[in-house]
Scaffold this motif. Structure first.
Motif, mmCIF file in Angstrom:
data_model
loop_
_atom_site.group_PDB
_atom_site.id
_atom_site.type_symbol
_atom_site.label_atom_id
_atom_site.label_comp_id
_atom_site.label_asym_id
_atom_site.label_seq_id
_atom_site.Cartn_x
_atom_site.Cartn_y
_atom_site.Cartn_z
ATOM 1 N N SER A 75 0.847 -1.190 0.000
ATOM 2 C CA SER A 75 0.000 0.000 0.000
ATOM 3 C C SER A 75 0.883 1.241 0.000
ATOM 4 C CB SER A 75 -0.913 0.008 1.227
ATOM 5 O OG SER A 75 -0.143 0.074 2.409
ATOM 6 N N ASN A 76 0.315 2.336 -0.460
ATOM 7 C CA ASN A 76 1.061 3.591 -0.546
ATOM 8 C C ASN A 76 0.969 4.322 0.791
ATOM 9 O OD1 ASN A 76 2.309 5.953 -1.239
ATOM 10 N ND2 ASN A 76 1.074 6.335 -3.061
ATOM 11 N N LYS A 77 2.072 4.337 1.534
ATOM 12 C CA LYS A 77 2.068 4.940 2.876
ATOM 13 C C LYS A 77 1.860 6.450 2.845
ATOM 14 C CE LYS A 77 7.146 4.986 2.928
ATOM 15 N NZ LYS A 77 8.352 4.452 3.576
ATOM 16 N N GLU A 78 2.019 7.078 1.684
ATOM 17 C CA GLU A 78 1.809 8.525 1.567
ATOM 18 C C GLU A 78 0.327 8.895 1.583
ATOM 19 O OE1 GLU A 78 3.870 9.827 -1.919
ATOM 20 O OE2 GLU A 78 5.860 9.658 -1.002
ATOM 21 N N GLN A 79 -0.541 7.901 1.427
ATOM 22 C CA GLN A 79 -1.980 8.167 1.381
ATOM 23 C C GLN A 79 -2.592 8.393 2.761
ATOM 24 O OE1 GLN A 79 -3.717 8.872 -1.111
ATOM 25 N NE2 GLN A 79 -2.754 8.015 -2.918
ATOM 26 N N ASN A 80 -1.904 7.972 3.826
ATOM 27 C CA ASN A 80 -2.407 8.174 5.189
ATOM 28 C C ASN A 80 -3.805 7.563 5.361
ATOM 29 O OD1 ASN A 80 -2.198 9.109 7.831
ATOM 30 N ND2 ASN A 80 -3.232 11.030 7.372
ATOM 31 N N MET A 81 -3.879 6.235 5.075
ATOM 32 C CA MET A 81 -5.167 5.549 5.109
ATOM 33 C C MET A 81 -5.084 4.253 5.903
ATOM 34 S SD MET A 81 -5.109 4.180 1.171
ATOM 35 C CE MET A 81 -3.733 3.154 0.629
ATOM 36 N N LEU A 82 -6.238 3.757 6.306
ATOM 37 C CA LEU A 82 -6.337 2.463 6.966
ATOM 38 C C LEU A 82 -6.513 1.391 5.904
ATOM 39 C CD1 LEU A 82 -8.722 3.381 9.918
ATOM 40 C CD2 LEU A 82 -6.241 3.274 9.945
ATOM 41 N N VAL A 83 -5.778 0.271 6.064
ATOM 42 C CA VAL A 83 -5.749 -0.756 5.021
ATOM 43 C C VAL A 83 -5.978 -2.142 5.613
ATOM 44 C CG1 VAL A 83 -4.355 -1.810 3.202
ATOM 45 C CG2 VAL A 83 -4.102 0.614 3.686
ATOM 46 N N SER A 84 -6.730 -2.956 4.884
ATOM 47 C CA SER A 84 -6.914 -4.357 5.242
ATOM 48 C C SER A 84 -6.884 -5.175 3.962
ATOM 49 C CB SER A 84 -8.248 -4.562 5.971
ATOM 50 O OG SER A 84 -8.438 -5.931 6.266
ATOM 51 N N VAL A 85 -6.001 -6.178 3.921
ATOM 52 C CA VAL A 85 -5.855 -6.986 2.702
ATOM 53 C C VAL A 85 -5.914 -8.469 3.035
ATOM 54 C CG1 VAL A 85 -4.336 -7.615 0.781
ATOM 55 C CG2 VAL A 85 -4.487 -5.240 1.518
ATOM 56 N N ASN A 86 -6.756 -9.194 2.317
ATOM 57 C CA ASN A 86 -6.821 -10.650 2.403
ATOM 58 C C ASN A 86 -6.150 -11.200 1.144
ATOM 59 O OD1 ASN A 86 -7.466 -13.375 2.491
ATOM 60 N ND2 ASN A 86 -9.536 -13.038 3.255
ATOM 61 N N LYS A 87 -4.949 -11.740 1.315
ATOM 62 C CA LYS A 87 -4.169 -12.219 0.163
ATOM 63 C C LYS A 87 -4.711 -13.526 -0.412
ATOM 64 C CE LYS A 87 0.153 -10.114 1.754
ATOM 65 N NZ LYS A 87 1.552 -10.366 2.169
ATOM 66 N N ASN A 88 -5.522 -14.217 0.357
ATOM 67 C CA ASN A 88 -6.117 -15.467 -0.122
ATOM 68 C C ASN A 88 -7.614 -15.450 0.157
ATOM 69 O OD1 ASN A 88 -6.467 -18.063 -1.114
ATOM 70 N ND2 ASN A 88 -5.626 -19.082 0.683
ATOM 71 N N TYR A 89 -8.291 -14.553 -0.521
ATOM 72 C CA TYR A 89 -9.717 -14.343 -0.302
ATOM 73 C C TYR A 89 -10.514 -15.595 -0.651
ATOM 74 C CZ TYR A 89 -14.314 -12.090 -0.667
ATOM 75 O OH TYR A 89 -15.636 -11.751 -0.515
ATOM 76 N N LYS A 90 -11.382 -16.019 0.257
ATOM 77 C CA LYS A 90 -12.230 -17.207 0.128
ATOM 78 C C LYS A 90 -11.419 -18.494 0.027
ATOM 79 C CE LYS A 90 -16.453 -15.128 -1.670
ATOM 80 N NZ LYS A 90 -17.494 -15.148 -2.730
ATOM 81 N N ASN A 91 -10.130 -18.408 0.364
ATOM 82 C CA ASN A 91 -9.237 -19.583 0.374
ATOM 83 C C ASN A 91 -9.209 -20.323 -0.966
ATOM 84 O OD1 ASN A 91 -8.555 -19.267 3.175
ATOM 85 N ND2 ASN A 91 -10.542 -20.150 3.699
ATOM 86 N N GLU A 92 -9.312 -19.577 -2.046
ATOM 87 C CA GLU A 92 -9.299 -20.182 -3.380
ATOM 88 C C GLU A 92 -7.927 -20.127 -4.041
ATOM 89 O OE1 GLU A 92 -12.444 -18.511 -5.710
ATOM 90 O OE2 GLU A 92 -13.991 -18.991 -4.234
ATOM 91 N N GLY A 93 -7.005 -19.410 -3.385
ATOM 92 C CA GLY A 93 -5.629 -19.377 -3.885
ATOM 93 C C GLY A 93 -5.392 -18.519 -5.111
ATOM 94 N N ASN A 94 -6.393 -17.741 -5.506
ATOM 95 C CA ASN A 94 -6.215 -16.899 -6.698
ATOM 96 C C ASN A 94 -6.954 -15.563 -6.606
ATOM 97 O OD1 ASN A 94 -8.843 -17.954 -6.930
ATOM 98 N ND2 ASN A 94 -8.770 -17.836 -9.169
ATOM 99 N N LYS A 95 -7.368 -15.208 -5.375
ATOM 100 C CA LYS A 95 -8.099 -13.954 -5.214
ATOM 101 C C LYS A 95 -7.489 -13.107 -4.098
ATOM 102 C CE LYS A 95 -12.584 -15.507 -6.976
ATOM 103 N NZ LYS A 95 -14.014 -15.746 -6.648
ATOM 104 N N ILE A 96 -7.499 -11.798 -4.314
ATOM 105 C CA ILE A 96 -6.985 -10.841 -3.337
ATOM 106 C C ILE A 96 -8.075 -9.806 -3.074
ATOM 107 C CG2 ILE A 96 -5.176 -9.137 -2.828
ATOM 108 C CD1 ILE A 96 -3.572 -10.578 -5.141
#
Length: 228
Positions: A75-96
């Protein structure tokens, strides 16, 4: 007659093309940049344009796991925002799934997803934006910005992931810093409001005392004149 008809047809085609181009330009408020590097890596960057008025959003990306593997999400730290990322969305191994929120309007790069190619032939459709939903300053969904209005740019060249990007695993520290900064700002605003309120109260007291003195002086003068 046929020549006139052909000229009219050409004119209509040109004007229709210009109109479509104008609509396309008007919709360029959220851009997905797919940047293919020489070393086989693919960068997917989310770029928010200035007139989009976006304060937060949710984006879901899908990639071909037979051809690509996830290397990092930053994420771009210059944006001054709150971030949440699921790198394995729905445990399908191909969604972020990436979710972001800011107290200020977001402009510029938000995320940078880097994938590594398992083979040389990777097509544009091997990485797609599966879903998008963005909101305004009031937290309301912006209906004019949807998956169909997002502009996708396929580019080849140098890396666009600069030092301003940091891994999402480190974002809690950034978020704590953001919270502390926001807390300090809130405290300063509250202190300023309190001082203004106290000044107003003090000014009101001075005004009341001044009026009382004027009335008293006038009363004394009237009393003396009446006595004479």
């Amino acid at each position: 007659m046929k020549k006139v008809f052909k000229l009219l047809l050409v004119a209509i085609t040109v004007f229709a093309s210009l109109s479509l181009n104008n609509v396309y330009a008007a919709n360029e408020n959220l851009v997905i940049e797919k940047n293919t590097l020489k070393d086989g890596h693919i960068e997917v960057l989310v770029d928010v344009k200035e007139d989009a008025h976006i304060y937060g959003g949710e984006l879901i990306f899908e990639y071909n796991k037979d051809k690509l593997e996830l290397e990092s999400v930053k994420s771009n730290k210059e944006q001054n925002m709150l971030v949440s990322v699921n790198k394995n969305y729905k445990n399908e191994g191909n969604k972020i799934k990436a979710v972001f929120a800011s107290a200020e309007e977001v402009v510029g790069h938000v995320f940078a997803i880097t994938l590594k190619s398992k083979e040389n032939e990777v097509k544009d459709e091997d990485v797609i934006l599966n879903q998008v939903s963005v909101g305004d300053k009031d937290g309301k969904i912006i209906p004019s910005i949807t998956q169909s209005t997002v502009t996708v740019k396929n580019e080849v060249g140098e890396s666009k992931v600069t030092t301003s990007f940091e891994d999402v695993d480190k974002t809690p520290k950034t978020q704590e810093k953001t919270y502390d900064t926001q807390k300090a700002k809130t405290s300063a605003v509250q202190k300023s409001k309190k001082e203004v309120k106290e000044n107003k109260k003090s000014n009101n007291m001075i005004y009341i005392v001044g009026v009382a003195i004027v009335i008293l002086v006038i009363g004394l003068i009237a009393f003396k004149m009446k006595k004479k």
